[in-house]
Design an enzyme around this catalytic site. Sequence first.
Site, PDB file in Angstrom:
ATOM      1  N   THR A   1       0.837  -1.202   0.000  1.00  0.00           N
ATOM      2  CA  THR A   1       0.000   0.000   0.000  1.00  0.00           C
ATOM      3  C   THR A   1       0.871   1.250   0.000  1.00  0.00           C
ATOM      4  O   THR A   1       2.096   1.162  -0.203  1.00  0.00           O
ATOM      5  CB  THR A   1      -1.043  -0.050   1.151  1.00  0.00           C
TER       6      THR A   1
ATOM      7  N   LYS B   1       3.465   1.282  -3.916  1.00  0.00           N
ATOM      8  CA  LYS B   1       2.880   0.503  -5.024  1.00  0.00           C
ATOM      9  C   LYS B   1       3.695   0.602  -6.319  1.00  0.00           C
ATOM     10  O   LYS B   1       3.697  -0.317  -7.121  1.00  0.00           O
ATOM     11  CB  LYS B   1       1.444   0.953  -5.287  1.00  0.00           C
TER      12      LYS B   1
END
Length: 266
Positions: free
Chosen positions: A62, A66
């Site tokens: 996250t 990413k």
Amino acid sequence: MTKKYFIIGNPVEHSLSPKIHNFWFKQNNIDATYEKKEISESELPEVVKDIRDDKIYGINVTVPFKQKIIPFLDKLSDLAKKTESVNTVYKIDNQVVGDNTDVYGFKMSLINQNIELKDKIAFIIGAGGVVPSIITALKDLSIKKIFLTNRTFSKIEKLKIKHPELQLLKWGEITNFDIVINATSVGLNFEDKIDINFKNLKDHKIFYDTIYNPPMTNFLSEAKLGGHNFLNGKLMLIYQAQKAFQNWNNLLPNLDKQFFDFIKDD
Ligand code: ATR
């Protein structure tokens, strides 16, 4: 041996992913654990090495990693390549592969709510990590037009290079749209407000916030007051998790009443 899974990010303490995956592991009698791991960027190679060495079975990725994790991976799925965004990593045939299940998550959240976007107009606010996935999903759903705005204009100019059909708007400008999507981090703090005026909109619109915690951001509260439809990011989170779980375990977990009851207050 117990398989180990993690979500890596920074910050990551509020993530609901461990609760979701651990529920599904239990429901499906899989001997595995899923935990949060807050890391710094310099630790990315180590995490990938742990996957290569079978110390970790899989990870979700996250904010803000990413894109940053990509150089350390052996291979990307087509969607990860297209979006340059990886949220799911695991080993296939001795290679550490990055996949993107956010596109699936976003699409399925709309399908779940019977929201049909074919030939409709979308307005995206923000240029953060999740935006390429949203653009890809909207295009797959045959959207007619995508408007995009961001506080820092240069970032959406970059996105336009890859997606020339995007229509860019200056910060504060609005346009006619069917769905508006908040893809900024504004709203994570309860008092946060996006300084774009959405009063005086004609008709019923759809307001979609990619944020799920808090569940009712100011963006969504104002939509509710204005009589619009609104949806937070929880279903997107659930569906991206469902697809990641399927990649790892070859099994699509049930989104049954028991599951929704289990996470309803989170
Ligand atoms: P990342 O960029 O690391 O992926 P993100 O949380 O996914 O991080 O994205 C942050 C997004 O929220 C950006 O679009 C950011 O706008 P800028 O590009 O101008 O920084 C937006 N954002 C954050 N705080 C904001 C604020 N106070 N007002 C408007 N937009 C904001």
